[in-house]
Design a protein around this motif. Structure first.
Motif, PDB file in Angstrom:
ATOM      1  N   VAL A 159     -27.351 -15.186 -17.636  1.00 51.43           N
ATOM      2  CA  VAL A 159     -29.282 -14.751 -17.866  1.00 51.43           C
ATOM      3  C   VAL A 159     -28.586 -16.670 -19.193  1.00 51.43           C
ATOM      4  O   VAL A 159     -28.031 -16.606 -19.877  1.00 51.43           O
ATOM      5  N   GLU A 160     -30.127 -17.465 -18.624  1.00 58.16           N
ATOM      6  CA  GLU A 160     -30.167 -17.946 -20.258  1.00 58.16           C
ATOM      7  C   GLU A 160     -30.927 -17.989 -20.871  1.00 58.16           C
ATOM      8  O   GLU A 160     -31.903 -17.430 -20.778  1.00 58.16           O
ATOM      9  N   GLY A 161     -30.301 -17.738 -22.372  1.00 60.43           N
ATOM     10  CA  GLY A 161     -31.107 -17.586 -23.508  1.00 60.43           C
ATOM     11  C   GLY A 161     -31.736 -18.709 -24.060  1.00 60.43           C
ATOM     12  O   GLY A 161     -31.453 -19.884 -23.858  1.00 60.43           O
ATOM     13  N   PRO A 162     -32.448 -18.236 -24.970  1.00 61.19           N
ATOM     14  CA  PRO A 162     -33.945 -19.512 -25.233  1.00 61.19           C
ATOM     15  C   PRO A 162     -33.058 -20.408 -26.433  1.00 61.19           C
ATOM     16  O   PRO A 162     -34.209 -21.229 -25.922  1.00 61.19           O
ATOM     17  N   GLY A 163     -31.900 -20.008 -26.636  1.00 62.13           N
ATOM     18  CA  GLY A 163     -31.525 -21.104 -27.768  1.00 62.13           C
ATOM     19  C   GLY A 163     -30.952 -21.990 -26.869  1.00 62.13           C
ATOM     20  O   GLY A 163     -31.281 -23.224 -26.786  1.00 62.13           O
ATOM     21  N   SER A 164     -30.660 -21.611 -25.384  1.00 61.50           N
ATOM     22  CA  SER A 164     -29.199 -22.894 -24.715  1.00 61.50           C
ATOM     23  C   SER A 164     -30.988 -23.790 -24.255  1.00 61.50           C
ATOM     24  O   SER A 164     -30.079 -24.948 -23.868  1.00 61.50           O
ATOM     25  N   ARG A 165     -31.689 -23.070 -24.168  1.00 61.11           N
ATOM     26  CA  ARG A 165     -32.952 -24.227 -23.437  1.00 61.11           C
ATOM     27  C   ARG A 165     -33.706 -24.859 -24.622  1.00 61.11           C
ATOM     28  O   ARG A 165     -33.907 -26.667 -23.924  1.00 61.11           O
ATOM     29  N   VAL A 166     -33.474 -24.365 -26.133  1.00 64.71           N
ATOM     30  CA  VAL A 166     -33.830 -25.540 -26.910  1.00 64.71           C
ATOM     31  C   VAL A 166     -33.147 -26.743 -27.035  1.00 64.71           C
ATOM     32  O   VAL A 166     -32.986 -27.811 -27.039  1.00 64.71           O
ATOM     33  N   GLU A 167     -31.954 -26.724 -26.957  1.00 66.74           N
ATOM     34  CA  GLU A 167     -30.601 -27.225 -27.351  1.00 66.74           C
ATOM     35  C   GLU A 167     -31.086 -28.196 -25.495  1.00 66.74           C
ATOM     36  O   GLU A 167     -30.711 -29.604 -26.360  1.00 66.74           O
ATOM     37  N   ALA A 168     -30.698 -28.098 -24.855  1.00 69.43           N
ATOM     38  CA  ALA A 168     -30.990 -28.383 -23.747  1.00 69.43           C
ATOM     39  C   ALA A 168     -32.353 -29.602 -23.842  1.00 69.43           C
ATOM     40  O   ALA A 168     -31.695 -31.377 -23.456  1.00 69.43           O
ATOM     41  N   ALA A 169     -33.207 -28.975 -24.205  1.00 70.36           N
ATOM     42  CA  ALA A 169     -34.987 -30.013 -24.761  1.00 70.36           C
ATOM     43  C   ALA A 169     -34.187 -30.647 -25.762  1.00 70.36           C
ATOM     44  O   ALA A 169     -34.926 -32.027 -25.326  1.00 70.36           O
ATOM     45  N   ALA A 200     -31.579 -32.195 -26.444  1.00 70.37           N
ATOM     46  CA  ALA A 200     -30.528 -32.473 -26.528  1.00 70.37           C
ATOM     47  C   ALA A 200     -31.098 -34.345 -25.250  1.00 70.37           C
ATOM     48  O   ALA A 200     -30.427 -35.148 -25.173  1.00 70.37           O
ATOM     49  N   ALA A 201     -31.893 -34.135 -24.375  1.00 69.85           N
ATOM     50  CA  ALA A 201     -33.000 -34.584 -23.835  1.00 69.85           C
ATOM     51  C   ALA A 201     -33.638 -35.229 -24.437  1.00 69.85           C
ATOM     52  O   ALA A 201     -34.860 -36.196 -23.607  1.00 69.85           O
ATOM     53  N   GLY A 202     -34.314 -35.122 -25.348  1.00 64.55           N
ATOM     54  CA  GLY A 202     -34.854 -36.043 -26.934  1.00 64.55           C
ATOM     55  C   GLY A 202     -37.069 -35.220 -26.421  1.00 64.55           C
ATOM     56  O   GLY A 202     -36.909 -36.361 -26.362  1.00 64.55           O
ATOM     57  N   ARG A 203     -36.685 -34.112 -25.530  1.00 61.87           N
ATOM     58  CA  ARG A 203     -37.980 -33.699 -24.975  1.00 61.87           C
ATOM     59  C   ARG A 203     -38.082 -32.529 -26.685  1.00 61.87           C
ATOM     60  O   ARG A 203     -38.201 -31.070 -26.605  1.00 61.87           O
ATOM     61  N   THR A 204     -38.480 -33.304 -27.571  1.00 62.31           N
ATOM     62  CA  THR A 204     -38.850 -32.177 -28.512  1.00 62.31           C
ATOM     63  C   THR A 204     -40.421 -31.936 -28.989  1.00 62.31           C
ATOM     64  O   THR A 204     -40.269 -30.967 -28.730  1.00 62.31           O
ATOM     65  N   VAL A 205     -41.586 -32.139 -27.719  1.00 65.37           N
ATOM     66  CA  VAL A 205     -42.618 -31.544 -27.559  1.00 65.37           C
ATOM     67  C   VAL A 205     -42.556 -29.946 -26.542  1.00 65.37           C
ATOM     68  O   VAL A 205     -43.059 -28.604 -27.272  1.00 65.37           O
ATOM     69  N   GLU A 206     -41.439 -29.781 -26.679  1.00 63.89           N
ATOM     70  CA  GLU A 206     -41.206 -28.978 -25.190  1.00 63.89           C
ATOM     71  C   GLU A 206     -40.258 -28.267 -25.694  1.00 63.89           C
ATOM     72  O   GLU A 206     -40.392 -26.508 -25.741  1.00 63.89           O
ATOM     73  N   ALA A 207     -39.071 -27.844 -26.635  1.00 61.80           N
ATOM     74  CA  ALA A 207     -38.049 -27.525 -27.850  1.00 61.80           C
ATOM     75  C   ALA A 207     -39.296 -26.862 -28.239  1.00 61.80           C
ATOM     76  O   ALA A 207     -39.088 -25.721 -28.555  1.00 61.80           O
ATOM     77  N   VAL A 208     -39.932 -28.139 -29.576  1.00 64.78           N
ATOM     78  CA  VAL A 208     -41.512 -26.812 -30.204  1.00 64.78           C
ATOM     79  C   VAL A 208     -42.265 -25.969 -29.541  1.00 64.78           C
ATOM     80  O   VAL A 208     -41.884 -24.726 -29.502  1.00 64.78           O
ATOM     81  N   GLY A 209     -42.408 -26.304 -28.100  1.00 64.17           N
ATOM     82  CA  GLY A 209     -42.901 -24.957 -27.475  1.00 64.17           C
ATOM     83  C   GLY A 209     -42.287 -23.449 -27.170  1.00 64.17           C
ATOM     84  O   GLY A 209     -42.623 -22.555 -27.569  1.00 64.17           O
ATOM     85  N   LEU A 210     -41.125 -23.961 -27.032  1.00 68.09           N
ATOM     86  CA  LEU A 210     -39.793 -22.681 -26.906  1.00 68.09           C
ATOM     87  C   LEU A 210     -39.803 -22.027 -27.994  1.00 68.09           C
ATOM     88  O   LEU A 210     -39.348 -20.879 -28.115  1.00 68.09           O
ATOM     89  N   LEU A 211     -39.396 -23.042 -29.360  1.00 71.22           N
ATOM     90  CA  LEU A 211     -39.115 -22.598 -31.075  1.00 71.22           C
ATOM     91  C   LEU A 211     -40.424 -21.931 -30.488  1.00 71.22           C
ATOM     92  O   LEU A 211     -40.668 -20.834 -31.772  1.00 71.22           O
ATOM     93  N   GLU A 212     -41.742 -22.041 -30.066  1.00 73.01           N
ATOM     94  CA  GLU A 212     -43.039 -21.465 -31.202  1.00 73.01           C
ATOM     95  C   GLU A 212     -43.386 -19.850 -31.093  1.00 73.01           C
ATOM     96  O   GLU A 212     -43.549 -19.317 -31.401  1.00 73.01           O
ATOM     97  N   ARG A 213     -42.578 -19.467 -29.517  1.00 75.84           N
ATOM     98  CA  ARG A 213     -42.732 -17.599 -28.922  1.00 75.84           C
ATOM     99  C   ARG A 213     -41.687 -16.964 -30.503  1.00 75.84           C
ATOM    100  O   ARG A 213     -41.799 -15.621 -31.036  1.00 75.84           O
ATOM    101  N   SER A 214     -40.695 -17.456 -31.681  1.00 70.60           N
ATOM    102  CA  SER A 214     -39.961 -16.649 -31.943  1.00 70.60           C
ATOM    103  C   SER A 214     -40.264 -17.676 -33.576  1.00 70.60           C
ATOM    104  O   SER A 214     -39.276 -18.437 -34.189  1.00 70.60           O
ATOM    105  N   PRO A 215     -41.591 -17.969 -34.312  1.00 72.03           N
ATOM    106  CA  PRO A 215     -41.328 -18.611 -35.256  1.00 72.03           C
ATOM    107  C   PRO A 215     -40.532 -18.610 -36.560  1.00 72.03           C
ATOM    108  O   PRO A 215     -40.945 -19.718 -37.276  1.00 72.03           O
ATOM    109  N   GLY A 216     -39.720 -17.769 -37.686  1.00 75.96           N
ATOM    110  CA  GLY A 216     -38.652 -18.071 -37.918  1.00 75.96           C
ATOM    111  C   GLY A 216     -38.196 -18.901 -37.338  1.00 75.96           C
ATOM    112  O   GLY A 216     -37.392 -19.453 -38.351  1.00 75.96           O
ATOM    113  N   ALA A 217     -37.734 -18.645 -36.190  1.00 75.72           N
ATOM    114  CA  ALA A 217     -36.407 -20.115 -36.053  1.00 75.72           C
ATOM    115  C   ALA A 217     -36.867 -20.960 -35.936  1.00 75.72           C
ATOM    116  O   ALA A 217     -36.328 -22.578 -36.164  1.00 75.72           O
TER     117      ALA A 217
END
Length: 708
Positions: A322-332, A334-351
């Motif tokens: 199971v791939e957790g949300p944290g790993s998907r954020v880190e992958a984004a 690392a690849a320079g996809r900040t907008v994608e990382a922000v979109g994933l993090l918006e599901r958890s405002p505190g994070a």
């Protein structure tokens, strides 16, 4: 019951009194005044309401209650033990260091029996007769010192009249359980006792418990009482299993799980099954090994009714990926996809807000990041908003270095190599945070603030702060009144010979020109050391002191520290605490006088060097204390102030120069919501100074001001 009563007295400075029968003579009034006189000898007094209520009780009841109250407050300030010193005349007649050692060596060599013990290529100081051990009794010490001269500046702490023990315990219980900030280990123990007491009465428990460690403690009690568990993540269940096994609910150290009863296994698996969603399974990998060990105790294969719970252990064993949300954020990222990382993090405002600084530095999409942060503030906890506020206000100016503190209060520093953030970006985010904080703060009515409270740091985490007397959160500033500063350590070994060394590192305004007071340098022109003790056996233990004449101090920075030279660590000793006193120059008295104690707290960190606080002389020549609550790793043995001088100065400088979020800022925001309503909110050190009926917030209850 006595433990709960002591808890209320020491945590809230309130004396719980049940509706006992009234006295039929004036013996109760006489006993009440005797109790007040005894309390004054240790720096406490009864409020007028408390004294009046005590005087209406039977004298025997007053005496019984008084014994318990006096015992609680004496332990609170460290007066429950005998404080002896190596040099009986301390702070007078402390010898010159070289003369002292030369005298000991001369006495040894003139004694044929003792001389035989120190033969060899190296001299062990512990072999010198009498060194490091008391040469006189506490009664001898009493005979040497004159009685303390009472002065108006001596501390007098008011004890207030409380309600019934049940009412006072409930108020403390709900306050700790509802804290928005993580609690200290001692507070978690208190919370467990309060919850158990509350459960026995059948009263309602708090349903909102924001901090997960607190929730785990309450879940232990709820499970035993057959109440529904408060869980919404798989990690909540893991914390509960640790608590049931007598382990660490913070998950900072591993827990050896016990064998659970069948009913407990079913309850844990049922709770796990209810939260083991696809998204929830992403958290399992963070504690993979713990989950494996827990699975061996829960036997999920025996409970087919909970299939989703079984999947948790499949993920832990690696049978299910199971791939957790944290790993998907880190992958984004690392690849320079900040907008994608922000979109994933918006599901958890505190994070998202916790990573805001990093996101603003990782790519060109600053506008996207800022807009996402502005949307996230409404969904994050108040503690996250305040923590981010403190973090970003320290980005406005370059820092001397970054300081890192773990859950055990172990601290270290590193150079700040982060690129700066644009001032207009910081200003924008700070304004958004302040607006949301103001929106969440309740209407204070009329706000009354003790000016001394303004420089108290907000308690965004209490994990590193061991409860005690006069304690303030890390980063707080408070005035030091008095001409003599005297700090002390007391310890009692549990099983092996233990040697703690109290020392003081003194620095100039640029954190250089070091000088020290310790067992290797007994005195200088303005400071004296009470003498080195190398063991602390039961029943009395050992005490060491450092005395400083503040007006004569040549260095504006004084850092007390306690070094573990050998033996048990702070959290292994039977007892270990640190504190400080202040006096005027004309006062006599014993080395330890309870009515002059301004602060006292247990030492319990896992490091070998304790740095409780730092004393600072300002440009106005006034001395202040800044609270550190830090521990250094140190060496396994033989720690000395001389060998950790550089590490200590770098660490303390990072704390001193950091801009902590203080009550002052919160009050400025809160003033915008003041109303003319009749209710009053009072922030101050002395609850007795609050108007009748006001909501009172003291340092002990300041965590209640952090918005949800």
């Amino acid at each position: 019951m006595d433990n709960l009563e002591s808890l209320v007295i020491t945590r809230r400075l309130r004396v719980p009194i049940d509706a006992l029968h009234e006295a039929t003579s004036d013996w109760g009034e006489t006993a009440a005044r005797q109790l007040d006189a005894a309390l004054l000898s240790v720096g406490f007094t009864c409020s007028a309401d408390l004294l009046e209520r005590l005087s209406r009780l039977p004298g025997g009841d007053v005496i019984d209650l008084g014994v318990r109250v006096l015992s609680a407050v004496r332990e609170l300030v460290g007066d429950h033990v005998q404080h002896n010193v190596y040099f009986a005349d301390f702070p007078r007649n402390v010898p010159d260091t070289l003369e002292f050692w030369a005298g000991l060596l001369r006495e040894t060599l003139l004694d044929p029996v003792a001389a035989d013990r120190v033969q060899g290529p190296a001299l062990n100081l512990l072999d010198l007769p009498g060194y490091g051990r008391y040469g006189h009794t506490h009664a001898d010490l009493l005979a040497v010192h004159a009685e303390l001269v009472p002065l108006a500046g001596d501390r007098v702490t008011v004890l207030e009249l409380g309600g019934s023990l049940e009412a006072e315990a409930r108020e403390l219980y709900f306050s700790l359980a509802g804290s928005e900030a993580p609690l200290a280990a001692e507070d978690l123990v208190a919370l467990r006792a309060l919850a158990s007491f509350h459960a026995s009465s059948g009263a309602a428990h708090p349903e909102r418990v924001p901090v997960r460690e607190n929730r785990a403690v309450l879940n232990e009690v709820r499970l035993a009482a057959g109440l529904p568990l408060l869980v919404d993540t798989v990690t909540d269940v893991l914390r509960l299993a640790c608590g049931l096994s007598g382990g660490d609910v913070t998950l900072a150290v591993p827990t050896k799980f016990r064998s659970f009863r069948r009913a407990e296994r079913r309850a844990l698996l049922r709770a796990l099954d209810s939260v083991a969603t696809q998204a929830g399974l992403g958290d399992v990998a963070r504690h993979r090994e713990r989950w494996k060990r827990l699975g061996e105790r829960l036997h999920p294969h025996e409970h087919p009714a909970f299939p989703r719970a079984a999947r948790v252990f499949e993920v832990a064993r690696g049978d299910l990926r199971v791939e957790g949300p944290g790993s998907r954020v880190e992958a984004a990222l690392a690849a320079g996809r900040t907008v994608e990382a922000v979109g994933l993090l918006e599901r958890s405002p505190g994070a998202l807000l916790r990573r805001l600084d990093h996101l603003l530095r990782t790519g060109p999409d600053e506008r996207v990041v800022l807009e996402a942060a502005e949307r996230a503030v409404t969904g994050a906890s108040g503690r996250v908003l305040l923590s981010l506020r403190e973090h970003l206000q320290n980005r406005l100016a370059p820092a001397a270095g970054r300081v890192f503190v773990n859950r055990q209060a172990r601290a270290w520093t590193a150079p700040d190599v982060r690129p700066p953030l644009a001032r207009e970006v910081l200003t924008r985010v700070l304004a958004v945070l302040d607006a949301e904080i103001v929106r969440r703060l309740p209407d204070p009515g009329r706000l009354i603030v003790d000016p001394d409270m303004l420089d108290v740091a907000l308690p965004l985490s209490a994990k590193a702060v061991s409860p005690g007397f006069g304690m303030l959160p890390r980063g707080s500033l408070s005035a030091v009144d008095g001409e003599l500063l005297r700090f002390f350590v007391h310890w009692r070994e549990a099983g092996q010979r233990t040697d703690y060394d109290l020392s003081a590192l003194m620095l100039d305004a640029f954190y250089g020109s070091p000088e020290h007071i310790s067992w290797t340098n007994l005195a200088n022109g303005f400071a004296q050391y009470s003498g080195d003790l190398v063991e602390a056996p039961a029943p009395h233990g050992a005490s060491e002191f450092v005395n400083i004449r503040l007006a004569d101090a040549t260095h504006p920075i004084v850092i007390p520290q306690v070094n573990v030279f050998c033996g048990e660590r702070f959290n292994e000793a039977a007892e270990a605490f640190f504190g400080y006193m202040t006096r005027d120059a004309e006062q006599e008295g014993m080395p330890f006088e309870p009515r002059t104690v301004r602060m006292k707290s247990d030492l319990r960190g896992s490091g070998q060097i304790a740095l409780p606080l730092v004393f600072l002389r300002g440009d106005d020549d006034r001395w202040r204390v800044k609270w550190l609550h830090l521990y250094l790793q140190g060496y396994p043995r033989f720690n000395q102030v001389e060998t950790n001088r550089l590490t200590t100065s770098l660490l303390v400088r990072s704390i001193v120069e950091r801009d902590y979020l203080r009550v002052r800022h919160l009050v400025e925001l809160w003033r915008a919501k003041e109303s003319s309503e009749e209710h009053v909110t009072y922030l101050g050190f002395d609850a007795s100074a609050a108007p009748p009926g006001a909501r009172v917030l003291t340092p002990a209850t300041l965590h209640e001001v952090i918005p949800a």
